[in-house]
Every structure is written in C-alpha cells, then in structure tokens.
Design a protein around this motif. Structure first.
Motif, PDB file in Angstrom:
ATOM      1  N   TYR A 196       0.801  -1.173  -0.077  1.00  0.00           N
ATOM      2  CA  TYR A 196      -0.126   0.115  -0.009  1.00  0.00           C
ATOM      3  C   TYR A 196       0.750   1.265   0.135  1.00  0.00           C
ATOM      4  N   LYS A 197       2.132   1.275   0.867  1.00  0.00           N
ATOM      5  CA  LYS A 197       2.821   2.448   0.936  1.00  0.00           C
ATOM      6  C   LYS A 197       3.422   2.486  -0.325  1.00  0.00           C
ATOM      7  N   VAL A 198       3.867   1.616  -1.331  1.00  0.00           N
ATOM      8  CA  VAL A 198       4.426   2.012  -2.583  1.00  0.00           C
ATOM      9  C   VAL A 198       3.457   2.120  -3.559  1.00  0.00           C
ATOM     10  N   GLU A 199       2.272   1.452  -3.658  1.00  0.00           N
ATOM     11  CA  GLU A 199       1.571   0.990  -4.856  1.00  0.00           C
ATOM     12  C   GLU A 199       0.324   2.421  -4.773  1.00  0.00           C
ATOM     13  N   GLN A 200       0.280   2.808  -3.511  1.00  0.00           N
ATOM     14  CA  GLN A 200      -0.891   3.991  -3.447  1.00  0.00           C
ATOM     15  C   GLN A 200      -0.519   5.091  -2.581  1.00  0.00           C
ATOM     16  N   GLU A 201       0.923   5.458  -3.220  1.00  0.00           N
ATOM     17  CA  GLU A 201       1.590   6.576  -2.515  1.00  0.00           C
ATOM     18  C   GLU A 201       0.844   7.735  -1.921  1.00  0.00           C
ATOM     19  N   ASP A 202       0.169   8.275  -2.900  1.00  0.00           N
ATOM     20  CA  ASP A 202      -0.627   9.516  -2.597  1.00  0.00           C
ATOM     21  C   ASP A 202      -1.615   9.350  -1.423  1.00  0.00           C
ATOM     22  N   GLU A 203      -2.511   8.260  -1.727  1.00  0.00           N
ATOM     23  CA  GLU A 203      -3.512   7.926  -0.656  1.00  0.00           C
ATOM     24  C   GLU A 203      -2.670   7.548   0.738  1.00  0.00           C
ATOM     25  N   PHE A 204      -1.728   6.720   0.710  1.00  0.00           N
ATOM     26  CA  PHE A 204      -0.801   6.563   1.788  1.00  0.00           C
ATOM     27  C   PHE A 204      -0.523   7.684   2.568  1.00  0.00           C
ATOM     28  N   ARG A 205       0.121   8.615   1.858  1.00  0.00           N
ATOM     29  CA  ARG A 205       0.592   9.799   2.378  1.00  0.00           C
ATOM     30  C   ARG A 205      -0.758  10.847   3.199  1.00  0.00           C
ATOM     31  N   SER A 206      -1.843  10.664   2.315  1.00  0.00           N
ATOM     32  CA  SER A 206      -2.955  11.490   2.848  1.00  0.00           C
ATOM     33  C   SER A 206      -3.523  10.792   4.239  1.00  0.00           C
ATOM     34  N   TYR A 207      -3.301   9.623   4.855  1.00  0.00           N
ATOM     35  CA  TYR A 207      -3.579   9.106   5.910  1.00  0.00           C
ATOM     36  C   TYR A 207      -2.210   9.157   6.978  1.00  0.00           C
ATOM     37  N   PHE A 208      -1.053   9.159   6.369  1.00  0.00           N
ATOM     38  CA  PHE A 208       0.207   9.044   7.162  1.00  0.00           C
ATOM     39  C   PHE A 208       1.342  10.158   7.256  1.00  0.00           C
TER      40      PHE A 208
ATOM     41  N   HIS B 229      -9.837  -9.210  12.740  1.00  0.00           N
ATOM     42  CA  HIS B 229     -10.026  -7.938  12.714  1.00  0.00           C
ATOM     43  C   HIS B 229      -8.933  -7.243  13.444  1.00  0.00           C
ATOM     44  N   LEU B 230      -7.939  -6.593  12.417  1.00  0.00           N
ATOM     45  CA  LEU B 230      -6.855  -6.136  12.921  1.00  0.00           C
ATOM     46  C   LEU B 230      -6.910  -4.352  12.872  1.00  0.00           C
ATOM     47  N   TRP B 231      -6.882  -4.045  14.079  1.00  0.00           N
ATOM     48  CA  TRP B 231      -7.118  -2.560  14.047  1.00  0.00           C
ATOM     49  C   TRP B 231      -5.553  -1.851  13.703  1.00  0.00           C
ATOM     50  N   ILE B 232      -5.644  -0.758  12.892  1.00  0.00           N
ATOM     51  CA  ILE B 232      -4.491  -0.143  12.591  1.00  0.00           C
ATOM     52  C   ILE B 232      -4.219   0.998  13.257  1.00  0.00           C
ATOM     53  N   GLU B 233      -3.421   1.494  13.981  1.00  0.00           N
ATOM     54  CA  GLU B 233      -3.287   2.676  14.845  1.00  0.00           C
ATOM     55  C   GLU B 233      -2.223   3.579  14.509  1.00  0.00           C
TER      56      GLU B 233
ATOM     57  N   GLY C 165      -7.506   2.701  10.449  1.00  0.00           N
ATOM     58  CA  GLY C 165      -7.996   1.564   9.379  1.00  0.00           C
ATOM     59  C   GLY C 165      -8.242   0.229  10.310  1.00  0.00           C
ATOM     60  N   GLU C 166      -8.545  -0.757   9.431  1.00  0.00           N
ATOM     61  CA  GLU C 166      -8.787  -2.055   9.849  1.00  0.00           C
ATOM     62  C   GLU C 166      -8.541  -2.982   8.539  1.00  0.00           C
ATOM     63  N   TYR C 167      -7.740  -4.079   9.143  1.00  0.00           N
ATOM     64  CA  TYR C 167      -7.393  -5.116   8.131  1.00  0.00           C
ATOM     65  C   TYR C 167      -8.154  -6.515   8.581  1.00  0.00           C
ATOM     66  N   ARG C 168      -8.857  -7.061   7.702  1.00  0.00           N
ATOM     67  CA  ARG C 168      -9.295  -8.358   7.938  1.00  0.00           C
ATOM     68  C   ARG C 168      -8.937  -9.373   6.975  1.00  0.00           C
ATOM     69  N   LEU C 169      -8.658 -10.521   7.750  1.00  0.00           N
ATOM     70  CA  LEU C 169      -8.097 -11.546   6.938  1.00  0.00           C
ATOM     71  C   LEU C 169      -9.164 -12.786   7.145  1.00  0.00           C
TER      72      LEU C 169
END
Length: 109
Positions: A33-45, A78-82, A89-93
């Motif tokens: 995500y960090k690499v492939e969606q760089e603009d969106e990633f930066r908007s969150y982080f 359900h993994l929470w991302i802080e 965000g949330e990651y679900r496997l």
C-alpha cells in the motif's frame, strides 16, 4: 445450549496460527500500500514514521453468510491499525473453515 466451546475455538485459532498469519499478511499488504498507493498513503500517514504505527487484533469472529444455504462461512480476524494513537483503519483476514486463507480486506477510515 452451548454450540461452541471457547477452549476449542482458542485451540483452533492457535493451531491455524491466526495471529501470526494475520500480522504477517497485514505487514505485506501495508508495505505494498505504501508503494502502490503512495498519494493515498501520505493522505493518512503524512511523513510516515514506523515508530508511531501500532496494529493488533481487536476481535475474531465467525461469519455464516448466504442465508439460508450458509455456504460462505469464515473465521475472520479484525486487526486495527493505529497511527499516533488514533485508529486509522482495519485489516481483515478471512480463513476458510479448514484453516486456509481465503481473502483479505484493507480499509482505511
């Protein structure tokens, strides 16, 4: 009437290495995500600092879907991302009921 024994479910979760696999898969997707969606990633982080990132399994559920056939069933983590102390965000496997990884879902809030 008890249908599931919690101890048995905990044994299955341990046997399938649910926590380990969830965190490994999350990190792989997060780095992509960090690499492939760089603009969106930066908007969150913003100017991302790994020291501010925390992630943990908030819950594990069993989903029985496609009523009344119930032929789309999964154990879901359900993994929470802080980041900087805020849930972002949330990651679900999703695991099939034989322990194989079935699908993932990565959602930013």
């Amino acid at each position: 009437m008890t249908i599931f024994r919690i101890d048995s479910l905990k044994d299955i979760i341990n046997q399938w290495q649910v926590e380990k696999k969830t965190k490994e898969h999350f990190l792989k997707e997060f780095n992509n995500y960090k690499v492939e969606q760089e603009d969106e990633f930066r908007s969150y982080f913003g100017d991302f600092k790994e020291a501010y990132l925390d992630y943990y399994i908030k819950k594990v559920s069993i989903e029985f879907k496609n009523f009344p056939e119930f032929n789309y069933n999964h154990l879901v983590t359900h993994l929470w991302i802080e980041y900087k102390g805020k849930v972002v965000g949330e990651y679900r496997l999703l695991f099939s009921l034989d322990g194989e990884i079935y699908d993932t879902n990565f959602l930013m809030y």
